[in-house]
Structures are given as structure tokens and as C-alpha cells.
Design a protein around this motif. Structure first.
Motif, mmCIF file in Angstrom:
data_model
loop_
_atom_site.group_PDB
_atom_site.id
_atom_site.type_symbol
_atom_site.label_atom_id
_atom_site.label_comp_id
_atom_site.label_asym_id
_atom_site.label_seq_id
_atom_site.Cartn_x
_atom_site.Cartn_y
_atom_site.Cartn_z
ATOM 1 N N CYS A 52 0.835 -1.201 0.000
ATOM 2 C CA CYS A 52 0.000 0.000 0.000
ATOM 3 C C CYS A 52 0.868 1.249 0.000
ATOM 4 O O CYS A 52 1.714 1.431 0.883
ATOM 5 C CB CYS A 52 -0.909 0.014 1.233
ATOM 6 S SG CYS A 52 -2.190 -1.241 1.178
ATOM 7 N N GLY A 96 -11.949 4.274 -1.902
ATOM 8 C CA GLY A 96 -10.506 4.428 -1.751
ATOM 9 C C GLY A 96 -10.022 3.786 -0.473
ATOM 10 O O GLY A 96 -9.373 4.425 0.357
ATOM 11 N N THR A 97 -10.287 2.496 -0.317
ATOM 12 C CA THR A 97 -10.080 1.823 0.969
ATOM 13 C C THR A 97 -8.621 1.669 1.364
ATOM 14 O O THR A 97 -8.313 1.552 2.544
ATOM 15 C CB THR A 97 -10.795 0.452 0.956
ATOM 16 O OG1 THR A 97 -10.937 -0.019 2.293
ATOM 17 C CG2 THR A 97 -10.031 -0.572 0.120
ATOM 18 N N GLY A 98 -7.687 1.674 0.407
ATOM 19 C CA GLY A 98 -6.273 1.525 0.759
ATOM 20 C C GLY A 98 -6.003 0.189 1.436
ATOM 21 O O GLY A 98 -6.267 -0.874 0.874
ATOM 22 N N GLU A 103 -11.091 0.259 -4.479
ATOM 23 C CA GLU A 103 -9.692 0.695 -4.494
ATOM 24 C C GLU A 103 -9.136 0.573 -5.899
ATOM 25 O O GLU A 103 -9.156 -0.505 -6.491
ATOM 26 C CB GLU A 103 -8.864 -0.141 -3.509
ATOM 27 C CG GLU A 103 -7.377 0.125 -3.550
ATOM 28 C CD GLU A 103 -7.038 1.597 -3.334
ATOM 29 O OE1 GLU A 103 -6.318 2.170 -4.197
ATOM 30 O OE2 GLU A 103 -7.497 2.178 -2.331
ATOM 31 N N ALA A 146 -2.723 -2.396 -3.619
ATOM 32 C CA ALA A 146 -3.444 -2.028 -2.408
ATOM 33 C C ALA A 146 -4.721 -2.856 -2.266
ATOM 34 O O ALA A 146 -5.066 -3.311 -1.172
ATOM 35 C CB ALA A 146 -3.775 -0.540 -2.411
ATOM 36 N N ALA A 147 -5.410 -3.068 -3.387
ATOM 37 C CA ALA A 147 -6.640 -3.877 -3.356
ATOM 38 C C ALA A 147 -6.338 -5.312 -2.930
ATOM 39 O O ALA A 147 -7.102 -5.919 -2.170
ATOM 40 C CB ALA A 147 -7.320 -3.858 -4.723
ATOM 41 N N ASN A 177 -11.532 -3.863 -7.127
ATOM 42 C CA ASN A 177 -10.362 -3.195 -7.693
ATOM 43 C C ASN A 177 -10.793 -2.437 -8.956
ATOM 44 O O ASN A 177 -10.713 -2.941 -10.071
ATOM 45 C CB ASN A 177 -9.280 -4.233 -8.009
ATOM 46 C CG ASN A 177 -8.026 -3.636 -8.610
ATOM 47 O OD1 ASN A 177 -7.297 -4.310 -9.325
ATOM 48 N ND2 ASN A 177 -7.759 -2.364 -8.333
ATOM 49 N N SER A 222 -15.241 7.987 2.966
ATOM 50 C CA SER A 222 -14.054 8.120 2.118
ATOM 51 C C SER A 222 -13.002 9.005 2.779
ATOM 52 O O SER A 222 -13.315 10.053 3.358
ATOM 53 C CB SER A 222 -14.416 8.715 0.753
ATOM 54 O OG SER A 222 -13.288 8.701 -0.107
ATOM 55 N N ALA A 259 -2.482 7.781 -4.822
ATOM 56 C CA ALA A 259 -3.184 7.658 -3.543
ATOM 57 C C ALA A 259 -3.434 9.002 -2.882
ATOM 58 O O ALA A 259 -4.405 9.173 -2.167
ATOM 59 C CB ALA A 259 -2.378 6.759 -2.596
#
Length: 233
Positions: A16, A43-45, A66, A71-72, A92, A109, A128
Motif C-alpha cells: 500500500c 478508496g479503501t487503501g 480501491e 493495495a486492493a 479493484n 471516504s 493515492a
């Protein structure tokens, strides 16, 4: 260290570009909703906000979006290894391309916020943390599309970007229900805002939240807010 341990779950941050930070955990702990059944995390990161909400709202099913593939993948691992894995799903995809058969009671978010600013040399971290011009207009349009009539959207942003989101929200009749001004300490100006948006008319509630009472000493309100999550509290 790539593993961040919480009381009920842990988050592997490998892959990430943006690691767990104060913004994310504040939003995850501060979101207030009576009984959300369907939650969307944009945008969960690492997936930390989605995991915090899964802990807080045991009846909720959570979709996370994401755009970054690595990151996904990390978020998916974190979801699968958590006690809430049956209620969490990762997508994703870019939020502008995301569609869902149902609307959401709660949308959260911690979005990228540097618009038209100097790009980070590290490309993935740039994605990001940076947003292109028009990003917030698109984000509000998607929130309007995906939010139920009774639903709420919670975002954490710097002041300028929060104002931009509020401006675009008015176009859709989405109102500012509450705004929390986040300060490092009582001597500092607001550096972030948590905004609560909804489609029902409501008077805006304003409040302040302070992170520190002294150098490296968190306030009692910060410790109370995060006591269900952080091992130190």
C-alpha cells in the motif's frame, strides 16, 4: 513495521502506497449512524476504515473500492484474515466506473486531496494522495448516485477540499449535516475537517476535536474515541 495490530483485527500494509494514518482511524471511529445495512468505502487503501466499520456495525455488509491493484490485493488479505470476512468485499476499480445494484445507507471516504499540486515522484503514492481537477465533482456525483434517500456520506479532507465537496454537493441537493474541525492542539488552526453529508435538510452541527493536549500526549477525547481499537488504550 508492515503489520498494525488492533484489538479485534490486524492490518498488513504491504503493497500500500499510503499507510495507516490519523485521518483514516479518526474517520473510522467517528462515523455515526443508527443502523447502516450497506456501507461503501471509497478508496479503501489498506482496508482499515472498512474493518473499523465492520467492527462497529455488526449487521452491515461493506463494499470497498480501491483503484490501486496492489493495495486492493492487500485489503483483500486483511479482509479475509479478519473476523468480519463474510461481510467485506473489495472491488479493484476506479470509483467513477463502479456500479452496484443497490444503494448504500452509509458512504465513507478518506480520498486523495492534493488537486493541481506538485505530483509525488513515487507514482503510486501520487495516485493515492493526489486528485485531478474535477475529481471532487465526480466523487460527489457518484455519492449522489449511490446514496439512499435517508443515507449519509462521511469524508475527511483538508479545509479547502472539504469546502469544494460541500460546494459540489449543493448541486444535487445534498446538504452539510455536520462538520468536525480537527486540530493538532488548542493553539492550532483546523487542518482537517470531517464532513457529514445527506439528502435530508438539516441544520449544520459544528464541533471541534483536538488530537494532543501536550507534546506527544493525546487528549482524553482522542483516547476515548479509539479505545475500542488501539491496544494502547
Amino acid at each position: 513495521m508492515s503489520i498494525f495490530k488492533f484489538k479485534q483485527f490486524q492490518v498488513d500494509q504491504t503493497g500500500c502506497a499510503m499507510k495507516i494514518n490519523t485521518d483514516g482511524v479518526l474517520l473510522g471511529a467517528m462515523v455515526d449512524h443508527q443502523l447502516p445495512r450497506r456501507i461503501l468505502d471509497i478508496g479503501t487503501g489498506t482496508g482499515v476504515i472498512a474493518l473499523m466499520l465492520a467492527q462497529r456495525f455488526p449487521e452491515a455488509v461493506i463494499q470497498a473500492v480501491e483503484i490501486d491493484e496492489k493495495a486492493a490485493e492487500t485489503a483483500e488479505r486483511n479482509f479475509q484474515q479478519s473476523p468480519f470476512n463474510h461481510r467485506l468485499a473489495i472491488n479493484n476499480i476506479a470509483i467513477e466506473q463502479y456500479v452496484h445494484s443497490e444503494q448504500f445507507d452509509l458512504i465513507v471516504s478518506n480520498p486523495p486531496f492534493f488537486v493541481n499540486d506538485l505530483r509525488n515522484e513515487e507514482v503510486r503514492k501520487g495516485i493515492a494522495r493526489h486528485a485531478d481537477a474535477g475529481f471532487f465533482a465526480m466523487l460527489v456525483r457518484k455519492i449522489n448516485e449511490l446514496l439512499t434517500a435517508e443515507g449519509e456520506a462521511w469524508l475527511i479532507l483538508p479545509v479547502k477540499q472539504a469546502d469544494e465537496v460541500i460546494f459540489h454537493a449543493r448541486h444535487y441537493g445534498i446538504v452539510l449535516m455536520a462538520r468536525v474541525h480537527i486540530h493538532s492542539d488548542r493553539s492550532k488552526a483546523t487542518f482537517r475537517q470531517i464532513i457529514r453529508l445527506g439528502k435530508k435538510k438539516a441544520a449544520t452541527q459544528e464541533s471541534d476535536f483536538y488530537l494532543y493536549e501536550d507534546l506527544k500526549v493525546h487528549t482524553a477525547e482522542y483516547k476515548i474515541l479509539l479505545k475500542d481499537f488501539f491496544l494502547a488504550y
